[in-house]
Design a protein around this motif. Structure first.
Motif, PDB file in Angstrom:
ATOM      1  N   MET A 161       0.718  -1.125   0.101  1.00  0.00           N
ATOM      2  CA  MET A 161      -0.037  -0.005  -0.004  1.00  0.00           C
ATOM      3  C   MET A 161       0.786   1.420  -0.031  1.00  0.00           C
ATOM      4  N   MET A 162       1.888   1.218   0.867  1.00  0.00           N
ATOM      5  CA  MET A 162       2.645   2.253   0.699  1.00  0.00           C
ATOM      6  C   MET A 162       3.379   2.629  -0.855  1.00  0.00           C
ATOM      7  N   SER A 213       3.614   5.055  -6.337  1.00  0.00           N
ATOM      8  CA  SER A 213       3.586   4.687  -7.877  1.00  0.00           C
ATOM      9  C   SER A 213       2.296   5.199  -8.562  1.00  0.00           C
ATOM     10  N   HIS A 214       1.064   4.794  -7.567  1.00  0.00           N
ATOM     11  CA  HIS A 214      -0.132   5.085  -8.419  1.00  0.00           C
ATOM     12  C   HIS A 214      -0.611   4.362  -9.373  1.00  0.00           C
ATOM     13  N   ILE A 215      -0.190   2.955  -9.298  1.00  0.00           N
ATOM     14  CA  ILE A 215      -0.398   2.023 -10.183  1.00  0.00           C
ATOM     15  C   ILE A 215      -1.913   1.628 -10.339  1.00  0.00           C
ATOM     16  N   LEU A 216      -2.598   1.296  -9.206  1.00  0.00           N
ATOM     17  CA  LEU A 216      -3.742   0.902  -8.898  1.00  0.00           C
ATOM     18  C   LEU A 216      -4.848   2.148  -9.151  1.00  0.00           C
ATOM     19  N   TYR A 217      -4.343   3.236  -9.129  1.00  0.00           N
ATOM     20  CA  TYR A 217      -5.213   4.460  -9.019  1.00  0.00           C
ATOM     21  C   TYR A 217      -5.767   4.594 -10.441  1.00  0.00           C
ATOM     22  N   THR A 271     -17.557   3.960 -10.820  1.00  0.00           N
ATOM     23  CA  THR A 271     -17.836   5.520 -11.207  1.00  0.00           C
ATOM     24  C   THR A 271     -17.439   6.156  -9.876  1.00  0.00           C
ATOM     25  N   ASN A 272     -17.450   5.623  -8.756  1.00  0.00           N
ATOM     26  CA  ASN A 272     -16.907   6.240  -7.454  1.00  0.00           C
ATOM     27  C   ASN A 272     -15.453   5.522  -7.162  1.00  0.00           C
ATOM     28  N   GLY A 273     -14.680   5.461  -8.221  1.00  0.00           N
ATOM     29  CA  GLY A 273     -13.334   5.031  -8.024  1.00  0.00           C
ATOM     30  C   GLY A 273     -12.439   5.749  -7.352  1.00  0.00           C
ATOM     31  N   TYR A 274     -12.601   7.269  -7.503  1.00  0.00           N
ATOM     32  CA  TYR A 274     -11.673   8.037  -6.871  1.00  0.00           C
ATOM     33  C   TYR A 274     -11.974   8.200  -5.333  1.00  0.00           C
ATOM     34  N   TYR A 275     -13.270   8.067  -5.086  1.00  0.00           N
ATOM     35  CA  TYR A 275     -13.776   8.169  -3.642  1.00  0.00           C
ATOM     36  C   TYR A 275     -13.110   6.877  -3.061  1.00  0.00           C
ATOM     37  N   PHE A 276     -13.187   5.543  -3.651  1.00  0.00           N
ATOM     38  CA  PHE A 276     -12.965   4.292  -3.348  1.00  0.00           C
ATOM     39  C   PHE A 276     -11.409   4.374  -3.002  1.00  0.00           C
ATOM     40  N   ILE A 332      -7.074   3.189   0.201  1.00  0.00           N
ATOM     41  CA  ILE A 332      -5.821   2.959  -0.286  1.00  0.00           C
ATOM     42  C   ILE A 332      -4.933   3.985   0.094  1.00  0.00           C
ATOM     43  N   HIS A 333      -5.316   5.051  -0.557  1.00  0.00           N
ATOM     44  CA  HIS A 333      -4.348   6.400  -0.145  1.00  0.00           C
ATOM     45  C   HIS A 333      -4.095   6.711   0.983  1.00  0.00           C
ATOM     46  N   ASN A 334      -2.791   6.834   1.660  1.00  0.00           N
ATOM     47  CA  ASN A 334      -2.257   6.943   2.864  1.00  0.00           C
ATOM     48  C   ASN A 334      -2.812   6.110   3.837  1.00  0.00           C
ATOM     49  N   ASN A 335      -3.453   4.824   3.634  1.00  0.00           N
ATOM     50  CA  ASN A 335      -3.806   4.162   4.604  1.00  0.00           C
ATOM     51  C   ASN A 335      -3.029   2.856   4.925  1.00  0.00           C
ATOM     52  N   TRP A 336      -1.592   2.805   4.499  1.00  0.00           N
ATOM     53  CA  TRP A 336      -0.742   1.900   4.711  1.00  0.00           C
ATOM     54  C   TRP A 336      -0.474   1.556   5.995  1.00  0.00           C
ATOM     55  N   VAL A 337      -0.502   2.979   7.002  1.00  0.00           N
ATOM     56  CA  VAL A 337      -0.341   3.020   8.344  1.00  0.00           C
ATOM     57  C   VAL A 337      -1.251   2.089   9.349  1.00  0.00           C
ATOM     58  N   ILE A 338      -2.500   1.536   8.787  1.00  0.00           N
ATOM     59  CA  ILE A 338      -3.128   0.953   9.634  1.00  0.00           C
ATOM     60  C   ILE A 338      -2.879  -0.363   9.398  1.00  0.00           C
TER      61      ILE A 338
END
Length: 142
Positions: A81-82, A87-91, A99-104, A109-115
């Motif tokens: 996830m980090m 790299s934003h490969i999955l983005y 349709t709500n891909g950005y929200y998902f 994913i974005h900056n949630n590697w800490v959890i």
């Protein structure tokens, strides 16, 4: 527990250090190369830790080893996830598929590697301490 060879112990220690330094550098400076340092370290640490098996009959230690495997998977998830944050490969894949891909993407994913990293650290600490005490208890019985 199966003892690791000297080389495996060194690889495990280097993997742990690379993981710690990779996370520290990424958090403090935001250097994009630090995520790859963390990924390589996590892969080395998990690979050598999974080679250390338990051949005994103690159910508690076997259960703790399975829990430790879950912690290892969380560590790898955190590293990937980090790497995705940099790299934003999955983005592009996620935003094109839904349709709500950005929200998902931003929510999960974005900056949630800490959890998963926090979960992995807690699991690793718990299982390491418990396995050590169970092995000592088992050694006293024999």
């Amino acid at each position: 527990m199966k003892r690791l060879s000297k080389l495996e112990t060194i690889v495990m220690a280097i993997g742990a250090l690379l993981s710690v330094f990779g996370v520290m550098i990424y958090v403090v400076s935001g250097a994009s190369w630090a995520c790859w340092l963390f990924l390589v370290g996590a892969l080395a640490f998990v690979a050598t830790q999974e080679r250390q098996t338990y051949e005994g009959r103690n159910v508690t230690i076997s259960r703790l080893r399975r829990i430790m495997t879950m912690g290892n998977l969380c560590l790898l998830l955190s590293a990937f996830m980090m790497a995705e944050d940099v790299s934003h490969i999955l983005y592009s894949v996620i935003t094109c598929m839904w349709t709500n891909g950005y929200y998902f993407y931003v929510s999960y994913i974005h900056n949630n590697w800490v959890i998963p990293l926090i979960v992995a650290v807690v699991i690793e600490l718990y299982t390491t301490i418990r396995i050590s005490s169970e092995l000592q208890r088992e050694a006293k019985k024999t």
